[in-house]
Design a protein around this motif. Structure first.
Motif, short mmCIF file in Angstrom:
data_model
loop_
_atom_site.label_atom_id
_atom_site.label_comp_id
_atom_site.label_asym_id
_atom_site.label_seq_id
_atom_site.Cartn_x
_atom_site.Cartn_y
_atom_site.Cartn_z
N VAL A 140 61.27 45.44 41.10
CA VAL A 140 61.36 44.00 40.79
C VAL A 140 59.96 43.55 40.40
O VAL A 140 59.04 43.53 41.22
CB VAL A 140 61.87 43.20 42.01
CG1 VAL A 140 61.93 41.71 41.67
CG2 VAL A 140 63.25 43.71 42.44
N ALA A 141 59.80 43.18 39.14
CA ALA A 141 58.47 42.87 38.60
C ALA A 141 57.84 41.67 39.31
O ALA A 141 56.62 41.66 39.56
CB ALA A 141 58.56 42.62 37.10
N ALA B 115 54.32 41.77 41.31
CA ALA B 115 53.22 40.88 40.94
C ALA B 115 52.68 40.15 42.17
O ALA B 115 51.47 39.99 42.34
CB ALA B 115 53.69 39.88 39.89
N ARG B 116 53.61 39.70 43.05
CA ARG B 116 53.18 39.01 44.26
C ARG B 116 52.34 39.92 45.15
O ARG B 116 51.31 39.52 45.69
CB ARG B 116 54.41 38.51 45.02
CG ARG B 116 54.08 37.62 46.23
CD ARG B 116 55.31 37.32 47.05
NE ARG B 116 55.80 38.53 47.70
CZ ARG B 116 55.28 39.03 48.82
NH1 ARG B 116 54.24 38.45 49.39
NH2 ARG B 116 55.78 40.13 49.36
N SER C 142 49.75 38.15 37.78
CA SER C 142 50.89 37.47 37.17
C SER C 142 51.97 38.47 36.81
O SER C 142 51.72 39.67 36.66
CB SER C 142 50.44 36.72 35.91
OG SER C 142 50.03 37.65 34.92
N VAL C 143 53.19 37.96 36.66
CA VAL C 143 54.31 38.81 36.24
C VAL C 143 54.02 39.38 34.86
O VAL C 143 54.35 40.54 34.57
CB VAL C 143 55.62 38.00 36.24
CG1 VAL C 143 56.78 38.85 35.72
CG2 VAL C 143 55.94 37.48 37.64
N ARG C 144 53.37 38.58 34.02
CA ARG C 144 53.05 39.06 32.67
C ARG C 144 52.12 40.27 32.72
O ARG C 144 52.26 41.20 31.93
CB ARG C 144 52.39 37.92 31.89
CG ARG C 144 52.09 38.27 30.44
CD ARG C 144 51.55 37.05 29.72
NE ARG C 144 51.23 37.37 28.34
CZ ARG C 144 50.73 36.51 27.46
NH1 ARG C 144 50.51 35.25 27.84
NH2 ARG C 144 50.48 36.87 26.23
N TYR D 165 53.00 43.94 31.22
CA TYR D 165 52.08 44.53 30.25
C TYR D 165 51.68 45.94 30.70
O TYR D 165 51.66 46.89 29.90
CB TYR D 165 50.84 43.65 30.11
CG TYR D 165 49.72 44.32 29.34
CD1 TYR D 165 49.76 44.43 27.95
CD2 TYR D 165 48.61 44.87 30.02
CE1 TYR D 165 48.74 45.07 27.25
CE2 TYR D 165 47.59 45.49 29.34
CZ TYR D 165 47.66 45.59 27.95
OH TYR D 165 46.66 46.22 27.26
N ARG D 166 51.38 46.09 31.99
CA ARG D 166 50.97 47.40 32.49
C ARG D 166 52.11 48.41 32.40
O ARG D 166 51.90 49.59 32.09
CB ARG D 166 50.48 47.29 33.94
CG ARG D 166 49.15 46.57 34.08
CD ARG D 166 48.76 46.43 35.54
NE ARG D 166 47.49 45.75 35.71
CZ ARG D 166 46.95 45.44 36.89
NH1 ARG D 166 47.60 45.76 38.02
NH2 ARG D 166 45.79 44.82 36.97
N LEU D 167 53.32 47.97 32.71
CA LEU D 167 54.47 48.88 32.59
C LEU D 167 54.66 49.34 31.15
O LEU D 167 55.01 50.51 30.90
CB LEU D 167 55.74 48.20 33.11
CG LEU D 167 55.77 47.87 34.61
CD1 LEU D 167 57.05 47.12 34.97
CD2 LEU D 167 55.66 49.14 35.46
N ASP D 168 54.43 48.44 30.21
CA ASP D 168 54.50 48.83 28.79
C ASP D 168 53.43 49.84 28.45
O ASP D 168 53.68 50.80 27.69
CB ASP D 168 54.35 47.59 27.91
CG ASP D 168 55.59 46.69 27.95
OD1 ASP D 168 56.66 47.20 28.33
OD2 ASP D 168 55.47 45.49 27.62
N ARG D 169 52.22 49.64 28.96
CA ARG D 169 51.12 50.58 28.68
C ARG D 169 51.44 51.96 29.26
O ARG D 169 51.13 53.00 28.68
CB ARG D 169 49.81 50.07 29.28
CG ARG D 169 49.24 48.87 28.57
CD ARG D 169 48.82 49.22 27.15
NE ARG D 169 47.66 50.12 27.13
CZ ARG D 169 47.40 50.97 26.14
NH1 ARG D 169 48.24 51.10 25.13
NH2 ARG D 169 46.31 51.73 26.17
N ILE D 170 52.04 51.97 30.47
CA ILE D 170 52.40 53.25 31.10
C ILE D 170 53.41 53.99 30.21
O ILE D 170 53.28 55.21 29.98
CB ILE D 170 53.00 53.00 32.50
CG1 ILE D 170 51.88 52.52 33.45
CG2 ILE D 170 53.66 54.26 33.06
CD1 ILE D 170 52.40 51.92 34.74
#
Length: 408
Positions: free
Chosen positions: A350-351, A355-356, A361-363, A367-372
């Motif tokens: 759960v993003a 983030a919490r 931030s959730v963003r 973004y990091r998941l996309d980079r991975i």
């Protein structure tokens, strides 16, 4: 009249030996049946002092010290041994015939001074000999206990010998035991104090049978029967967690700025179960350090996955290299992306919750998941890739990568 209504018989009407033997028997009864042999030549020293004023020689006092050692070895308490000597002096003084007829107060005073000097010297020497013997007995018992613990934790193959050696310590090797290890953040200045504190609380909670407390390689070791650990109020983690909390709570009182970490192995039956539980607890401590876990109490059961992953370390190194080393190309290195993956998987993917936990931030998380996905070729949201990524992340934490370089 003497105590008990008996009339004192003057020493002149019977042999000196018979008189002193009677005094010794009465003193022994006063002291609860302490063997009269522990008086040695003490009564003769008292009579010589009363009659002639002679002080005891060094050799005679050394003999009294040896009697103190013998009392300790026979299990006579220090209080009863001292009471034997004081009662003997009191009874002998009351029956000294030449003093009961003396009219010269100076004679009585001189005799009393000489007798009190013998009593003072003899009792002090007796106590010193007793204390020295007790120290030796404690050291001997501690040595035997430490050797027993070392052999139990090693899983010594001499089962019959271990059963015989464990019996005096109340250890039943047929029961199910678990091992807990307590590691201080800094070297212990007073190991004995920590052992004594642990023994008090563990024995009070679990009883003094089937429990051993010792040290090994700078760690405090507790071997306890699994079924004797009562779960903490309000539930909790069960027996293993409760033993760990019990130990940590007591050690925390001794902390003085020193933090403790306690690891508890799983319960296992029999002699080899103790060695197995010890290995699990030791491995749990090592793994927790590699994972930078600062939990006060670690249950080996919770770290089983890391034992599986690290059992074939070359394969795990290969997996981390293949899946995660491409993340090093990211700005800021691989560590922020690994932290994100770790929290993402820990919270059920759960993003917003990840983030919490990461305080971003959730963003930033998305973004990091996309980079991975872009760098590794594995998509954290794809069920086919998720297991591979999660296993690689757990392996990286166990290998302490990227803080430490991967070794083949």
């Amino acid at each position: 009249m003497t105590e008990g209504g008996r009339r004192a018989v003057p020493a002149g009407t019977r042999s000196r030996d018979a008189w002193l033997a009677e005094v010794a028997r009465e003193a022994s009864a006063d002291a609860g049946g302490v063997p009269v042999e522990l008086l040695g030549d003490y009564l003769r020293l008292l009579t010589d002092a009363a009659v002639t004023g002679r002080r005891p020689r060094r050799g005679e006092l050394d003999a009294v010290g040896a009697l103190g050692r013998r009392a300790a070895e026979q299990g006579v308490s220090a209080g009863r041994a001292v009471r034997l000597y004081l009662s003997a002096a009191r009874r002998l003084w009351r029956q000294l015939p030449h003093l009961s007829q003396a009219t010269d107060s100076e004679t009585v005073r001189a005799a009393a001074d000489a007798v009190l000097h013998v009593v003072d010297s003899a009792v002090a020497t007796l106590a010193e000999g007793y204390a020295a013997a007790r120290r030796e007995l404690v050291r001997r018992e501690e040595t035997l206990r430490r050797e027993l613990v070392d052999d139990l934790l090693r899983g010594d193959s001499d089962l019959a010998g271990l059963v015989e050696r464990a019996e005096p310590f109340g250890l039943d090797l047929a029961r199910v035991h678990q091992v807990a290890l307590a590691s201080p953040s800094r070297r212990l200045p007073d190991t004995d104090a920590a052992i004594s504190a642990l023994e008090r609380v563990i024995f009070d909670r679990l009883g003094d049978r089937d429990v051993l407390v010792s040290t090994k390689e700078g760690l405090l070791v507790v071997i306890a029967p699994a079924d004797a650990v009562v779960p903490a109020r309000g539930g909790g983690d069960g027996a293993a967690g409760d033993l760990g909390r019990l130990m940590h709570a007591e050690l925390d009182r001794l902390a003085r700025g020193r933090s403790w970490q306690v690891a508890v192995g799983r319960p296992h039956p029999g002699l080899y179960g103790i060695a197995r539980s010890y290995e699990e607890a030791r491995e749990a401590l090592t793994t927790a350090r590699r994972l930078h876990r600062d939990s006060a109490v670690i249950d080996a059961h919770d770290l089983l996955i890391y034992r599986v992953l690290l059992r074939d370390q070359p394969a795990m190194v290969d997996l981390v290299q293949a899946v995660l080393t491409p993340l090093s190309q990211a700005r800021g290195g691989a560590e922020p992306l690994l932290d994100t993956l770790n929290e993402y998987f820990a919270c059920g993917e759960v993003a917003t919750e990840a983030a919490r936990r990461l305080h971003v931030s959730v963003r930033t998380v998305t973004y990091r998941l996309d980079r991975i996905r872009a760098l590794s070729g594995y998509d954290p949201a794809d069920p086919r890739d998720r297991f591979t990524l999660h296993a690689a992340v757990l392996g990286a934490r166990a290998l302490d990568w990227p803080r430490r370089p991967l070794t083949a």
